[in-house]
Structure formats: C-alpha cells, structure tokens
Design an enzyme around this catalytic site. Structure first.
Site, PDB file in Angstrom:
ATOM      1  N   CYS A  24       8.178   9.940  -0.404  1.00 62.70           N
ATOM      2  CA  CYS A  24       7.436  11.143   0.162  1.00 62.70           C
ATOM      3  C   CYS A  24       7.451  12.218  -0.831  1.00 62.70           C
ATOM      4  CB  CYS A  24       7.859  11.652   1.639  1.00 62.70           C
ATOM      5  SG  CYS A  24       6.956  13.098   2.131  1.00 62.70           S
ATOM      6  N   ARG A  69       0.738  -1.151  -0.088  1.00 57.03           N
ATOM      7  CA  ARG A  69      -0.016   0.017  -0.005  1.00 57.03           C
ATOM      8  C   ARG A  69       0.791   1.216   0.127  1.00 57.03           C
ATOM      9  NH1 ARG A  69      -0.849   4.894   1.960  1.00 57.03           N
ATOM     10  NH2 ARG A  69      -0.618   4.100   4.206  1.00 57.03           N
TER      11      ARG A  69
END
Length: 305
Positions: free
Chosen positions: A242, A17
């Site tokens: 990120c 995920r």
C-alpha cells in the site's frame, strides 16, 4: 457471534491484479498469463486477473486485455477485472470478464485524496457500470477501502463502513469486500465491523480483504471466521503493498491463509503445493524471496527432503 467456523471458505486470489499493480518494473504479459494459469490449476474459484484502468495511472495493468485473452480458463473459475468507469467496463466485457469490481472507501478523507470525490459521488459514478453489469449477466463486486483505518483521518467507525455497504447493496452488488487497506485492523475491531455490516448485507456475501502491515492479517481472518465470514482475499507470495502506509508488507499471503484454513480443517478446494509453486515462480521472476512464511518454509522443506 457464531462460535462454529465455516466448513468451506472461498479464497479469492488477487495477486495477478492487486498484487502486481504497484510493481515498478514492467512484467511481460506472458509471465502474468503463466501466473494466472498456475493459480487456475491450483483450484481457485475466483481470480482477480485484470484491471481496466487508464495505463497513465496504472502502467502495470496496460496488458490486461492481452492477459485475459491469453489465459487458459478453468471451468468453474470466475476471472475478475477492476472497472473504474464505463470505458473500463466495456473493455472488461470485451475481454470476457465474468465479474467486474467497483470500489469506494469508508473514509471521506481517503475518497477525496484517492479518487477526488466524496463517497456519495464515487457510488453515483458506478451506477451505469452496475446497471450494465446486470444487463449483461456479469457478477458485480464492490470493494470498500479503509474499512478499519485511514492514513489521513485515522479511525473509521463501523457505522461508516455499514453505510457504504448499504449503498453498494443498493447498486446490486453480489459480493462486497471489507478491506483493511493499510493493515491497522485488530481482531476485536474486525469483529465489530463485520457484525455491524451484517445488518445491511448477508455475511455469506461479505469478504475480508486484509493487509499484513502490522502482522495482524491471519488473526483478523480468524476473528472474521468466528463471526461467520467465509470469503477472504489473499495474494500469492504476499505480492502487493500500500503506497499510503509506510512499511506496508502488502496483502496477506495466500500460502499462509491456506495453511491456516487447512489446519483448521476448513475446505477450500485449493492445492496448497501448487500455490507454493506459483509463489516461487513469480518471486523468482521478480528477483526477490516470496513474502509468504508458509510458502517459503514449504519450499525449503521440499529442497531438503
């Protein structure tokens, strides 16, 4: 601070995920299913397998229902799904998720930029999801981003993290993740945060979620172990990144975490060799080397043996 390290650590695998969600090229459901199955066989107690968010915002997770329907479920493994709202919760419930994950931030600036609301409003939005999870006997996990630093406001005080922990505790969370979203945390700072949040929630139910942007993730895990934390998130092959931190290398690699823990004599119940195989499998599909130093070294050692 405790000087005795835990005898057992739960490693939560987030690669399927958190690791894959930012991949630009669509990954077929059957590849994701194969990855989850390989990780299940390796012995993980908890795998973050799906995200029931709008495909408009996270196209990579559009196949989550198909993945959850196609995996071979191992007895004793919790399969988790990210659920941003009641629509997501209902989809996760239908897909047979054993745990749903709600999320907020320890940084007001990040909350406003990322989810367009205050921290207080973000928690209020999850009240219905939390109540529904409890009513259906599903585990509820809370995740707190930017617990050690924010790309917009900079430093984040430990007291701010503890405040969000308290709010998530009051929602009924069974476990709460303290996440270093941009990877700026350092060992002493991590210990200060963990010791502070322990005043609001048991450390036995606190998880460390570290990104390796500045190469500090393993040091931060060790520092957390010293405080008594015994749950950590990691991503096979170091998948992930990120978008808010330039040069981010993503989640700490599961292979590296297992190599550290097993070297310390800490039990995980996970077969490192099988995780290495899973990391090499998904990296080959993505067409790039794994971002795990231990994984790549162990794979190379096999080839030359």
């Amino acid at each position: 601070m405790t000087s005795k390290l835990p005898e057992y650590v739960k490693v939560v695998e987030v690669g399927p995920r958190d690791g894959l969600q930012n991949e630009k090229e669509a990954i077929p459901a059957e590849v994701k299913i194969e990855l989850v199955n390989r990780l299940s066989s390796a012995g993980f107690a908890n795998i973050e397998a799906a995200s029931f968010v709008s495909p408009k915002w996270v196209p990579q997770m559009a196949t989550s229902a198909e993945v959850m329907a196609g995996i071979t479920r191992r007895e004793g493994t919790i399969y988790s799904a990210l659920t941003p709202n009641m629509k997501g919760f209902e989809a996760a419930l239908a897909a047979g998720a054993a745990e749903v994950v709600i999320f907020s931030s320890a940084s007001e600036a990040f909350a406003q930029k990322n989810i367009n609301c205050s921290i207080e409003e973000s928690i209020a939005r999850f009240q219905d999801v939390a109540a529904a999870a409890k009513a259906n006997g599903i585990r509820l996990r809370g995740s707190i981003s930017c617990s050690f630093g924010c790309p917009y406001q900079g430093a984040v005080e430990p007291a701010a993290v503890a405040d969000v922990v308290r709010r998530m505790r009051d929602l009924g969370c069974d476990e709460i993740d303290i996440a270093d979203t941009i990877g700026t945390g350092t060992a002493r700072h991590v210990q200060q945060v963990m010791q502070t949040v322990a005043s609001e929630f048991p450390l036995t139910q606190i998880a460390g979620h570290f990104h390796d942007t500045y190469g500090q993730a393993l040091a931060n895990i060790y520092a957390s172990l010293e405080t008594g934390v015994a749950i950590f998130h990691s991503s096979v092959a170091g998948l992930g990144g990120c978008p808010y931190a330039k040069g981010a290398t993503g989640n700490v690699a599961t292979e590296d975490v297992l190599y550290l823990l097993h070297g310390l004599g800490i039990r995980t119940g996970i077969d490192l060799d099988q995780v290495v195989d899973a990391g090499q499998f998904i990296s080959a599909h993505l067409g790039r080397p794994a971002a795990s130093r231990a994984g790549n070294a162990l794979a190379a050692k096999r080839r030359t043996a």
